[in-house]
Write a protein that holds these residues in place. Sequence first.
Motif, PDB file in Angstrom:
ATOM      1  N   LYS A 139       0.801  -1.223   0.000  1.00 10.16           N
ATOM      2  CA  LYS A 139       0.000   0.000   0.000  1.00 10.16           C
ATOM      3  C   LYS A 139       0.837   1.277   0.000  1.00 10.16           C
ATOM      4  O   LYS A 139       0.290   2.373   0.007  1.00 10.16           O
ATOM      5  CB  LYS A 139      -0.918   0.017   1.232  1.00 10.16           C
ATOM      6  N   TYR A 251      -7.549   0.846  -6.249  1.00  6.19           N
ATOM      7  CA  TYR A 251      -8.414   1.268  -5.144  1.00  6.19           C
ATOM      8  C   TYR A 251      -9.736   0.516  -5.280  1.00  6.19           C
ATOM      9  O   TYR A 251      -9.958  -0.221  -6.243  1.00  6.19           O
ATOM     10  CB  TYR A 251      -8.638   2.780  -5.157  1.00  6.19           C
ATOM     11  N   PRO A 280      -0.712   2.216  -5.816  1.00  5.84           N
ATOM     12  CA  PRO A 280      -1.661   2.037  -4.713  1.00  5.84           C
ATOM     13  C   PRO A 280      -2.383   3.326  -4.375  1.00  5.84           C
ATOM     14  O   PRO A 280      -1.942   4.424  -4.722  1.00  5.84           O
ATOM     15  CB  PRO A 280      -0.767   1.592  -3.551  1.00  5.84           C
TER      16      PRO A 280
END
Length: 304
Positions: A139, A251, A280
């Motif tokens: 992430k 996402y 990310p």
Amino acid sequence: MQKILIPTDFSENAWNAIDYSMQLFRDKECTFYLLNTYTPVIPSSRFMAKMIDGVRIVDAVRDSSEKNLQKTVAQIKGKYKNPKHHFKTVSSFNLLVEEVKDMVDTFGINLVITGTKGASGIDEIFMGSNTVRIIKSIKKCPILAIPKHFDYVTPNEIAFATDFNRFYTLSELTPLLDMAKMFQATIRIVHVQYGIKALSELQQFNLNMLRRYLSDVEHYVHTVSELHSVSQTLEIFTKELDIHLLALLNYQHSYMEQMTREPIVKKTAFHTQIPLLVIPELGMEGIAVGVGTESRSASNQEEP
């Protein structure tokens, strides 16, 4: 200096990703972290051998990992001899995805580059299961996935696939902008629609903001009708326009999430024929740069 993590299992697929990386960043000062993880079976029965020629199985697997990493660095330096490139090796008794996550935090990794391949030899699989797990788990920095048989091409045509339903932040678009500026590339924004219709006010606002962020690079907007699936549509688009790199934001409800979650992906022809840059969801946070302290052991493989 860029910090780039490249996991390797010493396969042809992994070497192709390394080879691509050396050419992509040939003009950039970089530190490459070559990672190999191993999880040998630990014998639990007294009838199973715990030693091989007097050496513990775990030690033997670790030694093999470290030696192969050193051979890989020697192979890279023998082929490229690039003084801008520096190498560190990490051999870890850990699961691959967990180790990648730890290293991104520990070393402040800017980019993870991995090879892709179909699982269990089935060509229809979207990409290797390890690659999908890395994309879903990481992430804090982008992931660049290199197809097994892709030969390096300077990425002067980059596609950015988006539905304009989400606001973009500059921190999220930075990897895309950096890549475009590094190669003076054209960015082709591609919007896949199930039936062509006008953009909503929100979509139009997000498109305008996106174009403002991309004002310093040549870019165009393409709206295309969905053909069977998003993945197949993007494959046809990238082939027809001779795209060298496909970028997507990852996402909730994004194209990337659809392509890694929908079972139909396994039935389509999208086999990541070109490199895939997955960015990310960062929101207002920046790309990982220099975060954490280097407490993890990494072997420095510099020339003496």
